[in-house]
Design a protein around this motif. Structure first.
Motif, PDB file in Angstrom:
ATOM      1  N   SER A  55       8.425  -5.147 -13.444  1.00 48.19           N
ATOM      2  CA  SER A  55       7.665  -3.990 -13.942  1.00 48.19           C
ATOM      3  C   SER A  55       7.698  -2.838 -12.940  1.00 48.19           C
ATOM      4  N   ARG A  56       7.652  -3.146 -11.656  1.00 50.01           N
ATOM      5  CA  ARG A  56       7.723  -2.101 -10.623  1.00 50.01           C
ATOM      6  C   ARG A  56       9.110  -1.455 -10.616  1.00 50.01           C
ATOM      7  N   VAL A  57      10.145  -2.265 -10.792  1.00 49.63           N
ATOM      8  CA  VAL A  57      11.520  -1.756 -10.847  1.00 49.63           C
ATOM      9  C   VAL A  57      11.673  -0.808 -12.041  1.00 49.63           C
ATOM     10  N   ILE A  58      11.142  -1.207 -13.192  1.00 50.63           N
ATOM     11  CA  ILE A  58      11.244  -0.374 -14.399  1.00 50.63           C
ATOM     12  C   ILE A  58      10.492   0.935 -14.211  1.00 50.63           C
ATOM     13  N   ILE A  94      21.692  -1.832 -11.477  1.00 50.24           N
ATOM     14  CA  ILE A  94      21.679  -3.075 -10.717  1.00 50.24           C
ATOM     15  C   ILE A  94      20.724  -2.821  -9.556  1.00 50.24           C
ATOM     16  N   VAL A  95      19.706  -3.673  -9.458  1.00 44.91           N
ATOM     17  CA  VAL A  95      18.648  -3.475  -8.469  1.00 44.91           C
ATOM     18  C   VAL A  95      18.473  -4.755  -7.664  1.00 44.91           C
ATOM     19  N   ASP A  96      18.439  -4.616  -6.344  1.00 45.35           N
ATOM     20  CA  ASP A  96      18.205  -5.769  -5.481  1.00 45.35           C
ATOM     21  C   ASP A  96      16.805  -6.300  -5.790  1.00 45.35           C
ATOM     22  N   ALA A  97      16.708  -7.542  -6.234  1.00 45.71           N
ATOM     23  CA  ALA A  97      15.433  -8.111  -6.673  1.00 45.71           C
ATOM     24  C   ALA A  97      14.481  -8.369  -5.504  1.00 45.71           C
ATOM     25  N   GLU A  98      15.016  -8.480  -4.296  1.00 47.10           N
ATOM     26  CA  GLU A  98      14.162  -8.741  -3.134  1.00 47.10           C
ATOM     27  C   GLU A  98      13.583  -7.457  -2.541  1.00 47.10           C
ATOM     28  N   THR A  99      14.364  -6.382  -2.558  1.00 42.13           N
ATOM     29  CA  THR A  99      13.910  -5.136  -1.928  1.00 42.13           C
ATOM     30  C   THR A  99      13.502  -4.063  -2.939  1.00 42.13           C
ATOM     31  N   GLN A 101      15.668  -2.005  -4.145  1.00 42.92           N
ATOM     32  CA  GLN A 101      16.621  -0.912  -3.960  1.00 42.92           C
ATOM     33  C   GLN A 101      17.627  -0.878  -5.109  1.00 42.92           C
ATOM     34  N   ILE A 102      17.828   0.330  -5.679  1.00 44.86           N
ATOM     35  CA  ILE A 102      18.829   0.502  -6.716  1.00 44.86           C
ATOM     36  C   ILE A 102      20.203   0.475  -6.071  1.00 44.86           C
ATOM     37  N   LEU A 103      21.040  -0.468  -6.497  1.00 45.48           N
ATOM     38  CA  LEU A 103      22.375  -0.624  -5.925  1.00 45.48           C
ATOM     39  C   LEU A 103      23.422   0.168  -6.707  1.00 45.48           C
TER      40      LEU A 103
END
Length: 106
Positions: A55-58, A94-99, A101-103
């Motif tokens: 949810s934070r990534v979105i 594509i987003v690093d799930a641990e950090t 960060q958008i890759l």
């Protein structure tokens, strides 16, 4: 005569529906065969603090690119977020799930 036709059509539809439903269950899963395992892995990672909540990534993507999420999930160590922009384009982030960060994407 019209009543009989309606009854026959209704009976034919009722007979066809259970078969169609079971055929759909046997058909390919659009989310992928292992989507439930991925969901469980992501949930466990978020609960343990190892992964950023999806949810934070979105929310982060929405601030960057106006639009809406089409599909999202964990793929290995990354989230893949399929995004529909306000102007109708589709972007795969594509987003690093641990950090978080958008890759790639956007």
């Amino acid at each position: 005569m019209k009543t009989i036709r309606v009854i026959l059509v209704a009976a034919a539809l009722a007979a066809a529906l259970p078969g169609a439903a079971s055929a759909q269950r046997r058909g390919p899963d659009s989310l992928g065969a292992d989507w439930r395992a991925q969901q469980d892995e992501a949930r466990g990672g978020v609960q343990s603090g190892r992964l950023v909540p999806l949810s934070r990534v979105i929310e982060m993507i929405a601030r960057r690119v106006p639009g809406r999420v089409l599909d999202a999930g964990l793929e290995g160590r990354n989230y893949r977020v399929r995004w529909a922009t306000a102007d109708g384009r589709r972007i795969d982030f594509i987003v690093d799930a641990e950090t978080g960060q958008i890759l790639s994407g956007g």
